[in-house]
Design a protein around this motif. Structure first.
Motif, PDB file in Angstrom:
ATOM      1  N   MET A   1       0.844  -1.200   0.000  1.00 21.21           N
ATOM      2  CA  MET A   1       0.000   0.000   0.000  1.00 21.21           C
ATOM      3  C   MET A   1       0.876   1.245   0.000  1.00 21.21           C
ATOM      4  O   MET A   1       1.818   1.351   0.793  1.00 21.21           O
ATOM      5  N   ALA A   2       0.579   2.181  -0.879  1.00 24.06           N
ATOM      6  CA  ALA A   2       1.341   3.424  -0.948  1.00 24.06           C
ATOM      7  C   ALA A   2       1.129   4.243   0.324  1.00 24.06           C
ATOM      8  O   ALA A   2       0.125   4.099   1.026  1.00 24.06           O
ATOM      9  N   LEU A   3       2.098   5.131   0.610  1.00 25.26           N
ATOM     10  CA  LEU A   3       2.040   5.910   1.844  1.00 25.26           C
ATOM     11  C   LEU A   3       0.767   6.742   1.923  1.00 25.26           C
ATOM     12  O   LEU A   3       0.120   6.811   2.979  1.00 25.26           O
ATOM     13  N   ASP A   4       0.381   7.380   0.823  1.00 21.47           N
ATOM     14  CA  ASP A   4      -0.844   8.188   0.844  1.00 21.47           C
ATOM     15  C   ASP A   4      -2.067   7.330   1.137  1.00 21.47           C
ATOM     16  O   ASP A   4      -2.976   7.746   1.878  1.00 21.47           O
ATOM     17  N   ASP A   5      -2.086   6.127   0.558  1.00 26.58           N
ATOM     18  CA  ASP A   5      -3.211   5.223   0.814  1.00 26.58           C
ATOM     19  C   ASP A   5      -3.234   4.775   2.267  1.00 26.58           C
ATOM     20  O   ASP A   5      -4.300   4.652   2.875  1.00 26.58           O
ATOM     21  N   ARG A   6      -2.031   4.506   2.818  1.00 25.77           N
ATOM     22  CA  ARG A   6      -1.963   4.096   4.224  1.00 25.77           C
ATOM     23  C   ARG A   6      -2.426   5.234   5.129  1.00 25.77           C
ATOM     24  O   ARG A   6      -3.131   5.004   6.126  1.00 25.77           O
ATOM     25  N   PHE A   7      -2.039   6.466   4.806  1.00 26.42           N
ATOM     26  CA  PHE A   7      -2.490   7.618   5.581  1.00 26.42           C
ATOM     27  C   PHE A   7      -4.014   7.701   5.564  1.00 26.42           C
ATOM     28  O   PHE A   7      -4.654   7.889   6.609  1.00 26.42           O
ATOM     29  N   ASP A   8      -4.606   7.583   4.376  1.00 31.16           N
ATOM     30  CA  ASP A   8      -6.065   7.651   4.271  1.00 31.16           C
ATOM     31  C   ASP A   8      -6.723   6.530   5.069  1.00 31.16           C
ATOM     32  O   ASP A   8      -7.771   6.730   5.702  1.00 31.16           O
ATOM     33  N   ASP A   9      -6.123   5.346   5.037  1.00 29.68           N
ATOM     34  CA  ASP A   9      -6.661   4.198   5.764  1.00 29.68           C
ATOM     35  C   ASP A   9      -6.666   4.460   7.271  1.00 29.68           C
ATOM     36  O   ASP A   9      -7.666   4.216   7.954  1.00 29.68           O
ATOM     37  N   LEU A  10      -5.571   4.985   7.773  1.00 30.40           N
ATOM     38  CA  LEU A  10      -5.459   5.197   9.216  1.00 30.40           C
ATOM     39  C   LEU A  10      -6.292   6.388   9.680  1.00 30.40           C
ATOM     40  O   LEU A  10      -6.867   6.355  10.779  1.00 30.40           O
ATOM     41  N   ILE A  11      -6.382   7.417   8.876  1.00 29.19           N
ATOM     42  CA  ILE A  11      -7.193   8.556   9.305  1.00 29.19           C
ATOM     43  C   ILE A  11      -8.674   8.187   9.292  1.00 29.19           C
ATOM     44  O   ILE A  11      -9.462   8.691  10.094  1.00 29.19           O
ATOM     45  N   ALA A  12      -9.061   7.250   8.414  1.00 24.06           N
ATOM     46  CA  ALA A  12     -10.443   6.752   8.443  1.00 24.06           C
ATOM     47  C   ALA A  12     -10.716   6.024   9.756  1.00 24.06           C
ATOM     48  O   ALA A  12     -11.812   6.129  10.321  1.00 24.06           O
ATOM     49  N   SER A  13      -9.708   5.300  10.257  1.00 25.02           N
ATOM     50  CA  SER A  13      -9.865   4.620  11.542  1.00 25.02           C
ATOM     51  C   SER A  13     -10.025   5.616  12.677  1.00 25.02           C
ATOM     52  O   SER A  13     -10.820   5.405  13.594  1.00 25.02           O
ATOM     53  N   LEU A  14      -9.273   6.723  12.610  1.00 25.22           N
ATOM     54  CA  LEU A  14      -9.408   7.765  13.630  1.00 25.22           C
ATOM     55  C   LEU A  14     -10.808   8.369  13.581  1.00 25.22           C
ATOM     56  O   LEU A  14     -11.445   8.584  14.615  1.00 25.22           O
ATOM     57  N   GLY A  15     -11.301   8.608  12.380  1.00 19.24           N
ATOM     58  CA  GLY A  15     -12.662   9.099  12.250  1.00 19.24           C
ATOM     59  C   GLY A  15     -13.666   8.096  12.780  1.00 19.24           C
ATOM     60  O   GLY A  15     -14.700   8.474  13.366  1.00 19.24           O
ATOM     61  N   GLY A  16     -13.377   6.803  12.619  1.00 18.81           N
ATOM     62  CA  GLY A  16     -14.266   5.754  13.119  1.00 18.81           C
ATOM     63  C   GLY A  16     -14.400   5.789  14.629  1.00 18.81           C
ATOM     64  O   GLY A  16     -15.465   5.466  15.182  1.00 18.81           O
ATOM     65  N   PHE A  17     -13.328   6.177  15.327  1.00 17.90           N
ATOM     66  CA  PHE A  17     -13.399   6.311  16.786  1.00 17.90           C
ATOM     67  C   PHE A  17     -14.455   7.346  17.164  1.00 17.90           C
ATOM     68  O   PHE A  17     -15.318   7.104  18.016  1.00 17.90           O
ATOM     69  N   HIS A  18     -14.381   8.520  16.520  1.00 18.68           N
ATOM     70  CA  HIS A  18     -15.357   9.565  16.819  1.00 18.68           C
ATOM     71  C   HIS A  18     -16.758   9.155  16.372  1.00 18.68           C
ATOM     72  O   HIS A  18     -17.754   9.462  17.047  1.00 18.68           O
ATOM     73  N   ARG A  19     -16.845   8.468  15.261  1.00 16.43           N
ATOM     74  CA  ARG A  19     -18.153   8.024  14.776  1.00 16.43           C
ATOM     75  C   ARG A  19     -18.821   7.083  15.777  1.00 16.43           C
ATOM     76  O   ARG A  19     -20.032   7.146  15.993  1.00 16.43           O
ATOM     77  N   SER A  20     -18.034   6.203  16.387  1.00 15.37           N
ATOM     78  CA  SER A  20     -18.587   5.280  17.379  1.00 15.37           C
ATOM     79  C   SER A  20     -19.200   6.039  18.549  1.00 15.37           C
ATOM     80  O   SER A  20     -20.278   5.678  19.051  1.00 15.37           O
ATOM     81  N   TRP A  21     -18.537   7.102  18.993  1.00  9.15           N
ATOM     82  CA  TRP A  21     -19.082   7.881  20.103  1.00  9.15           C
ATOM     83  C   TRP A  21     -20.312   8.678  19.691  1.00  9.15           C
ATOM     84  O   TRP A  21     -21.239   8.859  20.487  1.00  9.15           O
ATOM     85  N   LEU A  22     -20.361   9.132  18.450  1.00  8.84           N
ATOM     86  CA  LEU A  22     -21.568   9.794  17.963  1.00  8.84           C
ATOM     87  C   LEU A  22     -22.743   8.823  17.952  1.00  8.84           C
ATOM     88  O   LEU A  22     -23.869   9.183  18.309  1.00  8.84           O
ATOM     89  N   VAL A  23     -22.485   7.588  17.547  1.00  8.32           N
ATOM     90  CA  VAL A  23     -23.534   6.563  17.571  1.00  8.32           C
ATOM     91  C   VAL A  23     -23.962   6.283  19.004  1.00  8.32           C
ATOM     92  O   VAL A  23     -25.161   6.213  19.308  1.00  8.32           O
ATOM     93  N   TYR A  24     -22.986   6.112  19.895  1.00  5.38           N
ATOM     94  CA  TYR A  24     -23.306   5.853  21.302  1.00  5.38           C
ATOM     95  C   TYR A  24     -24.215   6.940  21.867  1.00  5.38           C
ATOM     96  O   TYR A  24     -25.252   6.655  22.483  1.00  5.38           O
ATOM     97  N   LEU A  25     -23.841   8.199  21.660  1.00  7.64           N
ATOM     98  CA  LEU A  25     -24.646   9.309  22.178  1.00  7.64           C
ATOM     99  C   LEU A  25     -26.027   9.332  21.524  1.00  7.64           C
ATOM    100  O   LEU A  25     -27.036   9.593  22.186  1.00  7.64           O
TER     101      LEU A  25
END
Length: 336
Positions: A1-25
């Motif tokens: 996986m190219a570096l830019d693709d890996r960055f996008d992959d990991l930042i999506a995971s970070l967004g997923g953390f916040h998304r989980s809390w939005l769902v919880y609330l």
């Protein structure tokens, strides 16, 4: 996986953390439920705050974030719910239900402050607060849907036999939701729930009383090895429970002894993948995260092979293993 693709992959995971809390609330505060009830017209931010007893500024921030994460739609000052999102997050009777998984993941993470120490010492946390067991009960609502819509479709003879009546024991029954659902589905059944956590026992008894089923469902506070007297039950059931219990083979043996001839023992659980490739799926990702939480509290998910070994060590016959569409597995042994 190219570096830019890996960055996008990991930042999506970070967004997923916040998304989980939005769902919880959204679930915990009744935001999704209120928006769904409002229908296509939706609610203004102020109306949603008033309907849920929350503050306008907080709801405004939640609305902007939930819209950004495609959980709701915000147009001007008005929020509307997406029905597909509502189905997945709110409808406990559907096998697609994920609301309980979001609740469990976020509530469990509140206890992870000591996770690094666990890695260093290997010492699990000593106990978890009541909120965790409440979250587990909401998580296992999905298991109940899987049992009724997937498991029972594989077991037509069991359905026929339960329709005639009998006695059922639910070992480590938690808040008693499965038994209430069973009592409603099979009106001729009597059920007994065994649970050792005092707060879960209290919640189970309250739910049974509220459901008007106290004459058919009995909740006993006791250990998992106290399933009942010899030959007392027609069905012994373990739902997302066996892997968390000490001495699983002995627990199975005691439950087996409590069955009448012709009785059945069923274990419904979410086994740990046996092969590395199984982990490299979305289901595997989720199971791997749950396993980390299990180890942190001193328990562990088990592979299909481990479940089969527990049956053998307990002196039970080899069970029928049925892998269900949801990813859960069912183990069934029948006493002749």
């Amino acid at each position: 996986m190219a570096l830019d693709d890996r960055f996008d992959d990991l930042i999506a995971s970070l967004g997923g953390f916040h998304r989980s809390w939005l769902v919880y609330l959204g679930i915990e505060l009744g935001l999704f439920a209120s928006l769904r009830e409002a229908g296509p017209a939706g609610l203004t931010i102020g109306d949603l705050a008033e309907a849920t007893g929350t503050r306008d500024k907080a709801i405004e921030a939640w609305g902007w974030a939930a819209d950004a994460h495609d959980l709701v739609t915000l147009e001007g000052d008005r929020l509307t719910a997406d029905e597909d999102v509502a189905i997945v997050l709110l409808d406990e009777l559907r096998p697609e239900y994920l609301g309980g998984q979001f609740m469990h993941a976020t509530v469990a993470s509140l206890d992870w402050g000591g996770m690094a120490d666990f890695f260093r010492t290997g010492e699990p946390i000593r106990e978890r607060p009541d909120r965790y067991r409440v979250a587990i009960e909401r998580l296992t609502a999905q298991d109940i849907a899987v049992f009724f819509q997937e498991a029972l479709s594989e077991l037509p003879q069991l359905v026929a036999d339960l329709s005639k009546g009998g006695r059922v024991v639910d070992v480590h029954c938690g808040g008693g939701r499965w038994m209430i659902a069973m009592a409603r589905r099979f009106p001729a059944l009597d059920l007994v729930g065994v649970e050792f956590e005092a707060d879960s026992v209290a919640r189970a008894r309250a739910k049974v009383e509220a459901a008007g089923l106290a004459n058919r469902i009995t909740i006993i506070q006791g250990g998992a090895k106290t399933a009942g007297q010899a030959g007392e039950f027609d069905l012994a059931y373990f739902q997302y429970a066996l892997h968390q219990l000490d001495d699983a083979p002995e627990v199975l043996r005691r439950a087996w002894e409590a069955l009448r001839p012709g009785g059945r023992l069923i274990v419904l659980d979410w086994p740990l993948p046996s092969e590395r490739d199984e982990f490299r799926t979305r289901h595997g990702e989720l199971i791997a995260g749950v396993q980390l939480d299990e180890l942190y509290q001193g328990t562990a998910l088990a592979t299909r092979e481990q479940f089969l070994a527990w049956f053998a060590e307990g002196g039970l016959p080899e069970p029928v293993l049925i892998d269900l569409p949801s990813g859960a597995s069912l183990f069934l042994a029948e006493r002749t």
